[in-house]
Design a protein around this motif. Sequence first.
Motif, short mmCIF file in Angstrom:
data_model
loop_
_atom_site.label_atom_id
_atom_site.label_comp_id
_atom_site.label_asym_id
_atom_site.label_seq_id
_atom_site.Cartn_x
_atom_site.Cartn_y
_atom_site.Cartn_z
N VAL A 71 5.86 -12.20 2.51
CA VAL A 71 4.94 -11.17 3.01
C VAL A 71 4.38 -10.30 1.90
CG1 VAL A 71 5.99 -11.05 5.31
CG2 VAL A 71 6.92 -9.65 3.45
N HIS A 72 4.79 -10.54 0.66
CA HIS A 72 4.38 -9.65 -0.42
C HIS A 72 2.85 -9.63 -0.58
CE1 HIS A 72 4.63 -7.38 -4.14
NE2 HIS A 72 3.83 -8.29 -4.72
N GLU A 73 2.23 -10.79 -0.53
CA GLU A 73 0.77 -10.85 -0.71
C GLU A 73 0.05 -10.11 0.42
OE1 GLU A 73 -2.80 -14.19 -1.21
OE2 GLU A 73 -0.68 -14.80 -1.22
N ASP A 74 0.57 -10.25 1.66
CA ASP A 74 -0.03 -9.54 2.79
C ASP A 74 0.10 -8.04 2.64
OD1 ASP A 74 -0.70 -11.96 4.02
OD2 ASP A 74 1.27 -12.10 4.97
N ILE A 75 1.27 -7.59 2.22
CA ILE A 75 1.50 -6.15 2.05
C ILE A 75 0.60 -5.59 0.96
CG2 ILE A 75 3.19 -4.43 1.29
CD1 ILE A 75 3.63 -5.31 4.11
N MET A 76 0.45 -6.30 -0.15
CA MET A 76 -0.39 -5.81 -1.24
C MET A 76 -1.86 -5.75 -0.80
SD MET A 76 1.69 -4.97 -3.49
CE MET A 76 0.40 -4.41 -4.59
N GLY A 77 -2.29 -6.72 0.02
CA GLY A 77 -3.65 -6.67 0.54
C GLY A 77 -3.86 -5.47 1.45
N ILE A 78 -2.86 -5.15 2.27
CA ILE A 78 -2.95 -3.99 3.16
C ILE A 78 -2.99 -2.70 2.35
CG2 ILE A 78 -1.66 -2.67 4.88
CD1 ILE A 78 -0.72 -5.38 6.01
N ILE A 79 -2.13 -2.59 1.34
CA ILE A 79 -2.09 -1.39 0.51
C ILE A 79 -3.42 -1.21 -0.23
CG2 ILE A 79 -1.00 -0.36 -1.52
CD1 ILE A 79 1.63 -1.52 -0.56
N ASN A 80 -3.95 -2.28 -0.77
CA ASN A 80 -5.24 -2.19 -1.48
C ASN A 80 -6.37 -1.80 -0.54
OD1 ASN A 80 -4.20 -2.89 -4.01
ND2 ASN A 80 -4.44 -5.09 -3.63
N TRP A 81 -6.30 -2.28 0.71
CA TRP A 81 -7.34 -1.89 1.67
C TRP A 81 -7.22 -0.42 2.03
CZ3 TRP A 81 -11.75 -3.96 2.60
CH2 TRP A 81 -12.50 -3.50 3.68
N HIS A 82 -6.00 0.09 2.14
CA HIS A 82 -5.83 1.52 2.40
C HIS A 82 -6.36 2.34 1.22
CE1 HIS A 82 -3.37 5.32 2.72
NE2 HIS A 82 -3.96 5.26 3.89
N LYS A 83 -6.21 1.82 0.01
CA LYS A 83 -6.79 2.50 -1.16
C LYS A 83 -8.31 2.55 -1.05
CE LYS A 83 -3.10 1.41 -4.46
NZ LYS A 83 -2.76 0.67 -5.71
N ASN A 84 -8.90 1.47 -0.53
CA ASN A 84 -10.35 1.48 -0.31
C ASN A 84 -10.76 2.56 0.68
OD1 ASN A 84 -10.83 -0.70 -2.04
ND2 ASN A 84 -10.55 -2.22 -0.42
#
Length: 405
Positions: free
Chosen positions: A256-269
């Motif tokens: 799930v690491h890749e999914d979590i990093m994508g979610i975190i990066n989207w929240h940064k956006n």
Amino acid sequence: MITKVADRDTRPGKKEDSSSKKFRTLTNAIRFCTWTVGADVTKPEYKFYWRTYMTGMLIFMFMLCTGYTVYVDVVINADWVALLQTCCQSGAGIQGGTKFLCVLFYRKDVVEVLNFLHFTYEKHECLGPNYKKSLEDALKLLITCAKGLLSVYLVARLSCIAFPAAFYALYNEKLMVMQFLIPGLDPETIFGYWMLTAVHIVCTVCGFFGNFAADMYIFVFITSAPLVKNILKCKLEDLDTKLEAFNGQKILQKDVHEDIMGIINWHKNYLRLLESSERIFFIVIFVEMITSFMSNLSILYCILIGVWPSGKIYLAFTITSFFMFSALGTVVDSSNQDCSDIIYTCRWYDLPISEQRLLLFMLRRSQSTSGLSVGKMMPLNMNTAVQISKAIYSVLMLLMSGREQ
């Protein structure tokens, strides 16, 4: 009763425009308005040209002529009521000049946000029905806001131009479209009056395109915050579906690491969108609220003492614009609260400990996300609008009681 439905073309091969194409059409319409005033900052390698300088000269001329009008009203004529009429519409000129300068100064930020929004529509409209619905709902809200804002601007500007002409035809009394004078032009003479009217109409038309385009940029940026938030919700729902598929089995970090990093990066956006909007329009919002306070107070006073027949038209426009801006702050506040709730209600408890820590950090950041403000002095929301309205009423009653004495 049988109703014939002809709203949608269902011929073979005819496809409905995608959300990304509709959004690009909307931004192209805004670009046309900015082009008319020389501020199409989204154009590659944009540079100042003759339209930019002409708009700048019009704004500078408006400021100088407003100062001259104040001098004539106070020093020469000692007419304080005429001074209030001058202050009523000077707020719109100040707002227009502020928006023009802010868009030019922060043009790189404007282009960056617009590119991100175009990327958002193009990337997510094919990811699934939930993403598509989020894009369609956001676009529907944006188009509704655009139509409403355009209607307000058109009615207000056309009424300001048409009312003096109708008043002159009916009562043979000269009313000016705007409330500033030009040295050398006497509004009491036929030539001076019509020359002033021509200049006022040019300023009104230029102000229509410039103010409408700048306000649309504000609406596009800020009303896109719920869209980015809803896409974050879709990404977390996809993660929940993936976690549920493990059916109680132990979940490894690599799963799930890749999914979590994508979610975190989207929240940064999401956070960058809010920060960019605040940075670009910080001064604009402050000037908008201050000048709206002064304009509404001055117009109401002039209407109550019966000295400005066309003031009611302009009052309707300033009040509508005032509450529309205040509503944008409420949109951001609601979006921030929803963002925290979305993160908290996901299946974070099924994640590995290291990934839970990442989501916990994102949750803390979402809970401390600030909304829009009026010069960092008060939050921009409907509650602030109500408080300012009460202040206008209190000052107005004080002025009227002093007049009666």
